[in-house]
Design a protein around this motif. Structure first.
Motif, mmCIF file in Angstrom:
data_model
loop_
_atom_site.group_PDB
_atom_site.id
_atom_site.type_symbol
_atom_site.label_atom_id
_atom_site.label_comp_id
_atom_site.label_asym_id
_atom_site.label_seq_id
_atom_site.Cartn_x
_atom_site.Cartn_y
_atom_site.Cartn_z
ATOM 1 N N LEU A 213 37.820 39.102 48.964
ATOM 2 C CA LEU A 213 35.910 39.624 49.010
ATOM 3 C C LEU A 213 35.882 39.578 47.191
ATOM 4 O O LEU A 213 34.937 39.005 46.717
ATOM 5 C CB LEU A 213 35.964 40.694 49.589
ATOM 6 C CG LEU A 213 34.811 41.621 49.638
ATOM 7 C CD1 LEU A 213 33.949 40.512 49.836
ATOM 8 C CD2 LEU A 213 34.608 42.709 50.301
ATOM 9 N N SER B 111 44.472 38.686 51.859
ATOM 10 C CA SER B 111 44.137 40.086 52.514
ATOM 11 C C SER B 111 44.683 41.144 51.595
ATOM 12 O O SER B 111 44.297 42.474 52.394
ATOM 13 C CB SER B 111 44.687 39.849 54.023
ATOM 14 O OG SER B 111 46.175 40.211 54.110
ATOM 15 N N LEU C 96 39.457 36.023 53.467
ATOM 16 C CA LEU C 96 39.669 37.140 53.302
ATOM 17 C C LEU C 96 40.867 37.628 55.174
ATOM 18 O O LEU C 96 42.105 38.132 54.457
ATOM 19 C CB LEU C 96 38.523 38.242 54.920
ATOM 20 C CG LEU C 96 37.349 38.225 53.808
ATOM 21 C CD1 LEU C 96 35.860 39.156 54.977
ATOM 22 C CD2 LEU C 96 37.879 39.276 52.861
#
Length: 237
Positions: free
Chosen positions: A65, A55, A51
């Motif tokens: 994710l 990002s 993450l």
């Protein structure tokens, strides 16, 4: 320096595999611990790193994710496809174990690259990353041997993959003398592999651990595995 540290990861990986094969009379405890280690690595180590490094968002979802979920689904699809092609004795497909263990080898290679890249930034960062990698490589060796052998593969094949996983960090650290991996690409890989580990822990390792011995001792081993990774991550911060 990075290559020297990677030799420590080599030794810890072999020690983890040796531990996994020596406690066959307590197989449910071994699997419970392996499941906890894998869950801890996936949720407490790989996912946060993914993450942070990857990002960027894709339709409102962080890339790391999204790949984490993708890795989970990919592991499920691969297992189902192999299962349809034909099951081995006791319902286990050896290729699934080989594929999972090979993924652990790939992860160990990335561990070595992470060590080398961190030392390129600074000695302090290199030492911090090395602490986390060398310590959790015990879990990598433990899980590599367990995954290969759980699916009915021979001891020789399981040991071969264990040795490959032990050599991988050394190769990865050595490779950083020639190039560095982009941070976003590294984060994407960590997210994907974290999803694969989560699937194997939740859908395969832990159910198998509790199948014949659904006891508090097995559950405690799982908690110890998660706690161990939490400790490692905390010490590395």
């Amino acid at each position: 320096m990075a290559v020297f540290v990677a030799l420590g990861a080599f030794a810890m990986t072999l020690f983890g595999g040796w531990t996994a094969q020596r406690v066959t009379d307590r197989r449910h405890l071994v699997l419970g611990l392996a499941g906890g280690l894998m869950l801890g690595v996936a949720g407490l180590d790989l996912l946060p790193e993914a993450l942070q490094a990857a990002s960027g968002g894709v339709f409102g979802v962080p890339q790391g994710l999204l790949l984490f979920v993708g890795g989970f689904l990919a592991a499920h699809v691969v297992e189902r496809l192999l299962a349809v092609r034909g099951r081995a004795a006791h319902g286990r497909v050896p290729q699934v174990g080989l594929t999972a263990a090979a993924a652990m080898v790939g992860h160990s290679l990335m561990d070595g690259i992470a060590i080398g890249a961190a030392f390129q930034v600074s000695g302090g960062m290199g030492a911090t990353v090395a602490l986390a990698v060398v310590t959790h490589d015990f879990a990598d060796g433990f899980n590599t041997y367990t995954l290969a052998s759980l699916y009915g593969n021979s001891r020789a094949k399981s040991l071969t993959l264990l040795v490959a996983a032990a050599l991988a960090p050394v190769a990865g650290a050595t490779s950083t003398l020639l190039f560095t991996i982009p941070e976003e690409l590294l984060g994407s890989y960590l997210g994907f592999f974290g999803g694969v580990l989560l699937y194997l822990a939740a859908a395969e390792i832990l159910p198998e651990a509790h199948h014949d011995h659904p006891g508090r001792s097995t559950l405690m081993c799982t908690a110890v595995g998660v706690g161990f990774i939490w400790l490692v991550v905390g010490l590395a911060e």
